[in-house]
Design an enzyme around this catalytic site. Structure first.
Site, PDB file in Angstrom:
ATOM      1  N   GLY A  73      -7.081  -2.497   0.135  1.00 32.02           N
ATOM      2  CA  GLY A  73      -7.968  -3.364   0.907  1.00 32.02           C
ATOM      3  C   GLY A  73      -7.482  -3.579   2.339  1.00 32.02           C
ATOM      4  CB  THR A  74      -4.133  -4.373   3.715  1.00 36.61           C
ATOM      5  OG1 THR A  74      -3.978  -5.480   2.827  1.00 36.61           O
ATOM      6  CG2 THR A  74      -3.532  -4.698   5.065  1.00 36.61           C
ATOM      7  CB  SER A 201      -8.341  -3.434  -3.124  1.00 33.20           C
ATOM      8  OG  SER A 201      -7.008  -3.244  -3.519  1.00 33.20           O
ATOM      9  CG  HIS A 203      -4.434  -4.510  -6.602  1.00 36.30           C
ATOM     10  ND1 HIS A 203      -3.947  -5.781  -6.723  1.00 36.30           N
ATOM     11  CD2 HIS A 203      -4.670  -4.317  -5.284  1.00 36.30           C
ATOM     12  CE1 HIS A 203      -3.876  -6.336  -5.518  1.00 36.30           C
ATOM     13  NE2 HIS A 203      -4.318  -5.468  -4.629  1.00 36.30           N
ATOM     14  CB  CYS A 327      -1.512 -12.348   0.857  1.00 36.14           C
ATOM     15  SG  CYS A 327      -2.380 -11.178  -0.152  1.00 36.14           S
TER      16      CYS A 327
HETATM   17  N1  PLP Z   1      -9.186  -8.829   1.188  1.00 31.90           N
HETATM   18  C1  PLP Z   1      -9.269  -9.748   0.215  1.00 31.90           C
HETATM   19  C2  PLP Z   1     -10.461 -10.646   0.157  1.00 31.90           C
HETATM   20  C3  PLP Z   1      -8.261  -9.867  -0.743  1.00 31.90           C
HETATM   21  O1  PLP Z   1      -8.344 -10.781  -1.697  1.00 31.90           O
HETATM   22  C4  PLP Z   1      -7.135  -8.993  -0.659  1.00 31.90           C
HETATM   23  C5  PLP Z   1      -6.011  -9.114  -1.611  1.00 31.90           C
HETATM   24  O2  PLP Z   1      -5.753 -10.160  -2.145  1.00 31.90           O
HETATM   25  C6  PLP Z   1      -7.107  -8.032   0.373  1.00 31.90           C
HETATM   26  C7  PLP Z   1      -8.141  -7.967   1.272  1.00 31.90           C
HETATM   27  C8  PLP Z   1      -5.976  -7.049   0.497  1.00 31.90           C
HETATM   28  O3  PLP Z   1      -6.120  -6.021  -0.437  1.00 31.90           O
HETATM   29  P1  PLP Z   1      -4.865  -5.097  -0.849  1.00 31.90           P
HETATM   30  O4  PLP Z   1      -3.997  -5.960  -1.707  1.00 31.90           O
HETATM   31  O5  PLP Z   1      -5.455  -3.963  -1.611  1.00 31.90           O
HETATM   32  O6  PLP Z   1      -4.227  -4.664   0.417  1.00 31.90           O
END
Ligand code: PLP
Length: 396
Positions: A73-74, A201, A203, A327
């Site tokens: 996601g990031t 994402s 996971h 996070c």
């Molecule tokens: N965006 C949202 C809304 C999320 O909840 C998260 C992870 O918690 C992310 C982005 C980041 O995703 P990733 O963990 O795959 O980098």
């Protein structure tokens, strides 16, 4: 320590489902070929990557050629925002987003702001909803992108994505949505919802960590984030994470086929959990919107206690919950999402998020409803503030 383990943090991450792992496993060993190699085990990996791409496309109502695999996601969020900002600089330098985005979006916006991009952060109402009229009012001639998350990771609020997409489309502005929490919980059709870019994402929907997708509608002008080889149709360099991609494909297909059943089960358990807490524990507040909400999300404020203390005491009883997002935990700042709802720092600090998933059962909810009220009572007994309130010395 308890022998029981009740995991209520599925918004942080989910366990890989056995069916997903089963499909992935051979690509770590026997089928280890590089998807760019031309001999047979390379071609086998290529076919697996393309089959996964087709599964993702089907789940989103997209074309295979609009699906790009990333590391999660990031990365997808970084690609969408930076890619559009850098490529469309001549057109303008203004991005509209919201104050309740995940840090993956907010910190990219901070970074872009230092590079001269102007950012508008839209407020939300008390339940965490963005008003599409405010999106429209924030648009300027130099606006190049609107990025609004599909569903919030802390309070689970589901935004009016289709209406926002319609506004963006009518003004010729790109619309990106961070759908990391929505995929697997909400049926998504990128055509119907006017979405130009979407991050997801694996996971978060029982797939592996470190694998994601950026959906990019055909025709969107966006530069690459990763330079190197000609992978991912020449737009995202780097040897493909074949086992991860295979897992993502299987996980999204499973999630898509089980969506109604998954939502029905989670919703029932969530409602029982929320009602049970509201009935049994005094001085509590339910956060977010009761209906426009992810099926497994419960976010509750317990006045006169610290969320971190609740988390640690529940952990000793074998229950995993979180304060804010995974996070942001470890940081002592109160949740920016709860503050955006108009909550005080003190209340935000006393909030916990419980997110249910497919592995939870009715017995898990019984156990939480048995365990949580005495935990809160014990913590409040240690609070001098609560002692005063109990004595009636202070009005609330
Ligand atoms: N965006 C949202 C809304 C999320 O909840 C998260 C992870 O918690 C992310 C982005 C980041 O995703 P990733 O963990 O795959 O980098």
């Amino acid at each position: 320590m308890s022998n029981r383990f009740v995991y209520l943090d599925h918004s942080a991450t989910t366990p890989v489902k056995p069916e997903v792992w089963e499909e992935m496993a051979p690509y770590f060993s026997r089928k280890f070929g590089n998807a760019s190699s031309v001999y047979s085990i390379g071609r086998e990996s290529r076919a697996a990557v393309e089959a996964a791409r087709a599964r993702v496309a089907r789940a989103l109502g997209a074309d295979d050629k609009e699906i790009y695999f990333t590391s999660g996601g990031t990365e997808s969020d970084n690609w969408a925002l930076k890619g559009v900002a850098y490529t469309n600089r001549k057109k303008g330098s203004h991005i509209i987003t919201t104050s309740i985005e995940h840090h993956a979006i907010l910190n990219i916006c901070d970074y872009l702001a230092k590079e001269g991009i102007e950012i508008t952060y839209l407020p939300v109402d008390k339940r965490g909803l963005v008003d599409p009229r405010q999106v429209e009012e924030a648009i300027r001639p130099e606006t190049i992108l609107i990025s609004v998350m599909f569903a919030n990771n802390e309070i689970g609020t589901i935004q009016p994505v289709k209406a926002i997409g319609e506004i963006a489309r009518s003004k010729g502005i790109y619309f990106h949505t961070d759908a990391v929490q929505a995929v697997g919980n909400v049926r998504i059709d990128v055509e119907d919802m006017n979405i130009d870019m979407l991050s997801l994402s694996a996971h978060k929907f029982y797939g592996p960590k470190g694998t994601g997708v950026l959906y990019i509608r055909k025709g969107v002008e966006i530069s690459s984030l990763m330079q190197g080889g000609s992978h991912e149709m020449g737009r995202r360099a780097g040897t493909e994470n074949v086992p991860g991609i295979v897992g993502l494909g299987k996980a999204i297909e499973l999630a898509d086929s089980q969506l109604e059943e998954h939502n029905g089960r989670l919703l029932k358990m969530r409602e029982r959990l929320i009602d049970g807490i509201l009935e049994q524990v005094p001085f509590v507040r339910f956060n977010g919107d009761r209906e426009k909400r992810l099926p497994g999300n419960a976010n509750i404020t317990f006045q006169y206690v610290e969320g971190e203390s609740i988390l640690l005491m529940l952990d000793m009883k074998g229950i995993a919950v979180s304060t804010g997002s995974a996070c942001a935990s470890g940081s002592l700042d109160p949740s920016h999402v709860l503050l955006a709802l108009g909550m005080s720092h003190e209340e935000a600090h006393g909030s916990i998020r419980m997110t249910l998933g497919d592995d939870n059962t009715d017995e898990d909810i019984d156990y939480v409803l048995e365990t949580l009220p005495p935990v809160i009572e014990r913590l409040r007994k240690m609070s001098p503030l609560y002692e005063e309130i109990e004595k009636g010395a202070r009005h609330v």
